[in-house]
Write an enzyme that holds these catalytic residues in place. Structure first.
Site, short mmCIF file in Angstrom:
data_model
loop_
_atom_site.label_atom_id
_atom_site.label_comp_id
_atom_site.label_asym_id
_atom_site.label_seq_id
_atom_site.Cartn_x
_atom_site.Cartn_y
_atom_site.Cartn_z
CB SER A 226 1.11 -5.89 4.52
OG SER A 226 0.98 -6.04 5.84
CG ASP A 452 3.01 0.87 6.00
OD1 ASP A 452 1.26 1.22 6.42
OD2 ASP A 452 3.82 0.51 5.16
CG HIS A 482 0.26 -0.91 3.55
ND1 HIS A 482 1.37 -1.51 4.63
CD2 HIS A 482 -0.19 -2.48 3.59
CE1 HIS A 482 1.08 -2.24 5.01
NE2 HIS A 482 0.37 -3.24 4.42
#
Length: 513
Positions: A226, A452, A482
């Site tokens: 991320s 995602d 995610h």
């Protein structure tokens, strides 16, 4: 009710949660060479309140203990011989034959504002294969958790802050939102004035290069998830010749400004909601929250509209507001493992009970069951506002609402109004978007997930292009949630492990499903 520990673990994957408390600033000899410092590794303490609290990390499956240490780093990298701060580190030493050890593998799990010291143990078993040849290492970035944490509002103030209406419908609600934002930002300046200019991603990247040296590695081997992909990209830009084997998973689009990023997230969360609704209604048994995918979404929209008028009882004494419910739904879309909790939470809310959706929202905000908050929100806003140059006005947000609503009826307003977070911030932002160009870097494996919600799939290709020719290698995972590696998809894990352990770069454009 959902299992709080499982909720917390999944929150950690989503790039947003948990942080910690530790040392502030200190005076040091101008002659001290920070690259020569020796780390004092000891058994890890229980997480601090800023890290989210809880118990000390459990031993690894083979009985080995997690070890923690504090590394000194310059408070201000423009004055490397000046004051220092302490950065909290955690490691699990390599489990295999020492002759096969490659070095340390440094993790950043995202946020920004997530505590690596608490996140890595939560997922330690997931990286057992990588531990055969690496010491697994993570850290609380500056401003986070135990690493000179940014402090803004107290627990009572944060309860009120998260109860506010974050999607104003009229002038009075808009004024209240802007006033609350201004108060929060003023509290950050009052309580953390010295740290606010020092928490940019470029500062954290320089910290990672110091870690590389202190850990004894010639190259930085890195696994970023991320926001950790943005941090990794900035590191590669600053130190391309020092990049070892690196993987970026759940990739931030480095070419977008904050407005574009928020609009992309509106589309991403809407896609995840569409997939959730389709999944529920396509199963053999009846979906308990709707007769069709559209019916599921219509009922959720009706619930949120009703909550705007009249909140439901939540976790006493707090009510489930429209904002808290939206936040909780978004949290559940971070992982397909959460979909069952979202279904149960919606069922419960339709029956007049908002506890599960509020628990999901609390997880997103870093609130523990005892009412204490980690510093995830303070750190997240502080790092974003130090990084991002644009400062958006309420008038600008209102002009953009039609496009955000077209992207997502449910999440459009919520994400659009989030753009005012840096209004009246005490420190100027650094740039419109990060520079991740890294000519001369070793190959970086860039993994994008088509489903995602938080870092939409398109960001992976943009990262590959921005890194430059011959650097980024794209791998696609056709999945949900995610990130990709922690989905435990064998194809993804085989490709990632093959590169990190054996240096085998997968073919560009590889697709896993």
């Amino acid at each position: 009710m959902p299992n709080p520990s499982r909720l917390r673990a999944a929150v950690l994957t989503a790039t947003v949660l948990l942080s910690s408390l530790l040392t502030g600033c200190g005076d040091d000899s101008e002659d001290e060479d920070l690259t020569a410092q020796q780390l004092n590794w000891e058994d890890c303490p229980a997480p601090s309140q800023a890290e989210g609290g809880g118990a000390a990390p459990s031993p690894l499956p083979n009985g080995d203990e997690w070890q923690c240490a504090t590394m000194k780093a310059p408070l201000d990298w423009a004055e490397p011989k000046g004051d220092t701060i302490g950065l909290a580190l955690i490691r699990a030493e390599a489990s295999g034959d020492n002759s096969e050890r490659i070095g340390s593998l440094l993790f950043n799990f995202g946020g920004p504002g997530g505590s690596g010291v608490t996140t890595l143990p939560a997922f330690g078993e997931d990286y057992a294969a990588l531990r055969t040849r690496y010491d697994l290492v993570s850290f609380d970035p500056r401003g986070v958790g135990r690493s000179a944490p940014v402090k803004c509002e107290n627990d009572q103030q944060l309860d009120a802050f998260f109860q506010q209406d974050a999607t104003p419908d009229d002038a009075a609600e808009r004024t209240e939102l802007l006033d609350n934002t201004k108060e929060f930002n003023a509290a950050c300046e009052e309580n953390s004035e010295k740290m606010l200019p020092q928490v940019r991603t470029t500062d954290a990247a320089r910290d990672m290069d110091l870690m590389r040296q202190v850990l004894g590695d010639d190259k930085l081997h890195y696994f970023g998830i991320s926001y950790g992909t943005e941090l990794g990209g900035v590191y590669a830009h600053l130190f391309p010749e020092r990049v070892g084997r690196a993987v970026f998973d759940a990739v931030v689009d480095p070419t977008q400004n904050p407005e574009q990023g928020s609009l992309g997230q509106a589309k991403g969360f809407q896609l995840a909601l569409d997939n959730f609704a389709e999944d529920c209604t396509s199963k053999i048994e009846d979906c308990p929250i709707g007769d069709s995918a559209q019916d599921v979404k219509d009922r959720i929209a009706a619930l949120l509209a009703e909550l705007d008028r009249k909140p439901l009882p939540g976790i006493f004494p707090r009510d489930l507001t429209q904002t808290a419910a939206t936040n909780g739904i978004a949290q559940a879309l971070y992982s397909q493992d959460f979909w069952e909790y979202l279904t149960e939470g919606l069922q419960q809310a339709y029956d007049g009970d908002g506890r599960i959706l509020m628990l999901l929202s609390d997880s997103m905000n870093g609130r523990s069951e005892n009412g204490e908050y980690s510093n995830i929100t303070a750190a997240n806003i502080s790092i974003n506002c130090a990084d991002d140059k644009p400062r958006y006005t309420a008038e600008f947000v209102e002009s953009r609402l039609p496009e955000f609503r077209a992207a997502s009826e449910l999440f459009g307003d919520f994400l659009a109004w989030g753009m005012v977070s840096c209004t009246d911030w005490a420190v100027d932002g650094a740039a419109d978007h990060p520079d991740v160009s890294a000519p001369g870097s070793a190959p970086i494996l860039v993994v994008g997930n088509t489903g995602d919600p938080a870092t939409p799939y398109e960001g992976a290709r943009k990262m590959v292009q921005a890194l430059g020719e011959g650097v980024g290698v794209e791998l696609t995972y056709r999945g949900q949630g995610h990130g990709a590696y922690d989905s435990k998809n064998r194809c993804v894990q085989s490709a990632v492990n093959g590169y990190l352990l054996d240096g085998k770069v997968p073919a560009a454009g590889t697709v896993c499903s």
